[in-house]
Design an enzyme around this catalytic site. Structure first.
Site, PDB file in Angstrom:
ATOM      1  N   ILE A  13      19.992  88.096 172.078  1.00 18.18           N
ATOM      2  CA  ILE A  13      18.813  87.267 171.845  1.00 18.18           C
ATOM      3  C   ILE A  13      17.547  87.966 172.344  1.00 18.18           C
ATOM      4  O   ILE A  13      16.519  87.967 171.666  1.00 18.18           O
ATOM      5  CB  ILE A  13      18.976  85.879 172.482  1.00 18.18           C
ATOM      6  CG1 ILE A  13      20.132  85.121 171.821  1.00 18.18           C
ATOM      7  CG2 ILE A  13      17.679  85.067 172.352  1.00 18.18           C
ATOM      8  CD1 ILE A  13      19.999  84.923 170.328  1.00 18.18           C
ATOM      9  N   SER A 154      19.718  75.475 171.488  1.00 17.31           N
ATOM     10  CA  SER A 154      20.646  76.526 171.077  1.00 17.31           C
ATOM     11  C   SER A 154      20.487  76.757 169.587  1.00 17.31           C
ATOM     12  O   SER A 154      19.805  75.995 168.886  1.00 17.31           O
ATOM     13  CB  SER A 154      22.095  76.111 171.372  1.00 17.31           C
ATOM     14  OG  SER A 154      22.463  75.010 170.545  1.00 17.31           O
ATOM     15  N   CYS A 155      21.116  77.802 169.077  1.00 17.84           N
ATOM     16  CA  CYS A 155      21.055  78.055 167.639  1.00 17.84           C
ATOM     17  C   CYS A 155      21.634  76.879 166.861  1.00 17.84           C
ATOM     18  O   CYS A 155      21.115  76.498 165.801  1.00 17.84           O
ATOM     19  CB  CYS A 155      21.780  79.351 167.291  1.00 17.84           C
ATOM     20  SG  CYS A 155      23.507  79.446 167.845  1.00 17.84           S
TER      21      CYS A 155
END
Length: 338
Positions: A13, A154-155
């Site tokens: 990330i 979060s994703c």
């Protein structure tokens, strides 16, 4: 004048965030002045220049022994293990992008502020006592100038929460089950190896589909309290290196059809959530969404409705690139609040 940003943790990330700043139009407002990573500067430089998932960095990348050099910018590379030892005051850091994944508590985050940073943004779900958890396109209006520690979710929460919010308003969600079909991550070994927390994570990421634990249902509870207690979530890792899929099953109160569900999501994707939510009816595979900057893309060909009130959806998302762009949207929006 650009805001001064430091990246703490330079894994998948952190690397995606840096790259997105240079590739996706954030550079005018966000100036990366430091990267804190325990690895050596030669490895940091190499992993910036070459990336198996996202390709070669599009700008010149080098180092001078102390700084990572990108297109004329000098970014200090630090090797500090302790949050309280960061030179953020000396470097006049406006925001720390916390991308290490090594902690999620306010107490540790506060050490970055005590070291001189003005604000910190988590790249993962954080504890409930942070000032806010922001899903861009859903609740960014909650950002405030007096907040100091914020999480970008979060994703998977960035993918699913806007969708659930839309469908709950239109059809009334009674309950749901999600399965995240997620690409392999760096807490998995290439071949079988030891793991101290989960026996499943001792197994080779490249040879198996592997169930792992997830807190996605808790994230839904926190972000959509009107749906608290109504969701359960599963998560499996699959042998791909990027792009994931959310399989969403919903029991709703209003009778509907696959065409109606798709129309709700298509209109949002072309209107208020344009650039954040996508909608497609093409015949896709996961690789088609590598480096897609949207939070999620609904695959309308896979929408099903059973008995009028049981909905099945599939939504693609680039778990690295999409999330990195949302994190930067939050950072840029937050820093511009006076």
């Amino acid at each position: 004048m650009a805001f001064r940003v430091a990246i703490n943790g330079y894994g998948r990330i952190g690397q995606s965030v840096l790259r997105a700043i240079y590739e996706c139009g954030y550079r005018d407002q966000l100036q990366v002045v430091a990267i804190n990573e325990l690895s050596d500067i030669e490895t940091v430089t190499y992993l910036t220049r070459y990336d198996t998932t996202h390709g070669r960095f599009p700008l010149p990348v080098a180092h001078n022994g102390r700084d990572l050099l990108i297109d004329g910018d000098a970014i200090r590379v630090l090797n500090q293990a302790e949050a309280g030892s960061m030179p953020w005051q000396e470097m006049d850091v406006d925001l720390v992008l916390e991308c290490s994944g090594s902690f999620s508590d306010r107490l540790t985050a506060q050490k970055h502020l005590d070291s001189g940073a003005r604000r910190l943004l988590f790249s993962q779900p954080a504890e409930a006592d942070v000032d806010a958890t922001i899903i861009y396109g859903f609740n960014q209006q909650l950002l405030a100038a007096d907040q100091t520690i914020v999480a970008a979710g979060s994703c998977s929460t960035n993918c699913i929460v806007p969708i659930l919010n839309l469908l709950h308003r239109e059809l009334g969600i009674i309950s749901g089950v999600t399965t995240t079909i997620h690409s392999a991550m760096n807490d998995q070994p290439v071949i079988d190896s030891y793991n101290q927390t989960d026996l499943r994570l001792t197994r080779s990421a490249m040879q198996s589909i592997i169930p792992v634990n997830t807190g996605l249902n808790r994230g839904i509870d926190r972000l959509l309290p009107e749906l608290a207690g109504r969701f359960e979530s599963l998560h499996v890792r699959v042998p791909t290196i990027n792009v994931s899929l959310l399989d969403i099953s919903l029991n709703v109160s209003e009778s509907t059809s696959a065409a109606q569900v798709n129309e709700i999501l298509r209109i949002a994707a072309e209107g208020p959530l344009r650039g954040l939510l996508g909608y497609t009816e093409e015949a896709h595979a996961s690789i088609d969404f590598n480096r897609d900057a949207r939070s999620g893309i609904v695959d309308g060909t896979q929408t099903r409705v059973s008995g009028g009130k049981m909905i099945k959806l599939m939504c693609w998302f680039d778990n690295e690139w999409g999330f990195a762009n949302r994190m930067l949207d939050v950072a840029q929006g937050w820093l511009n609040i006076k």
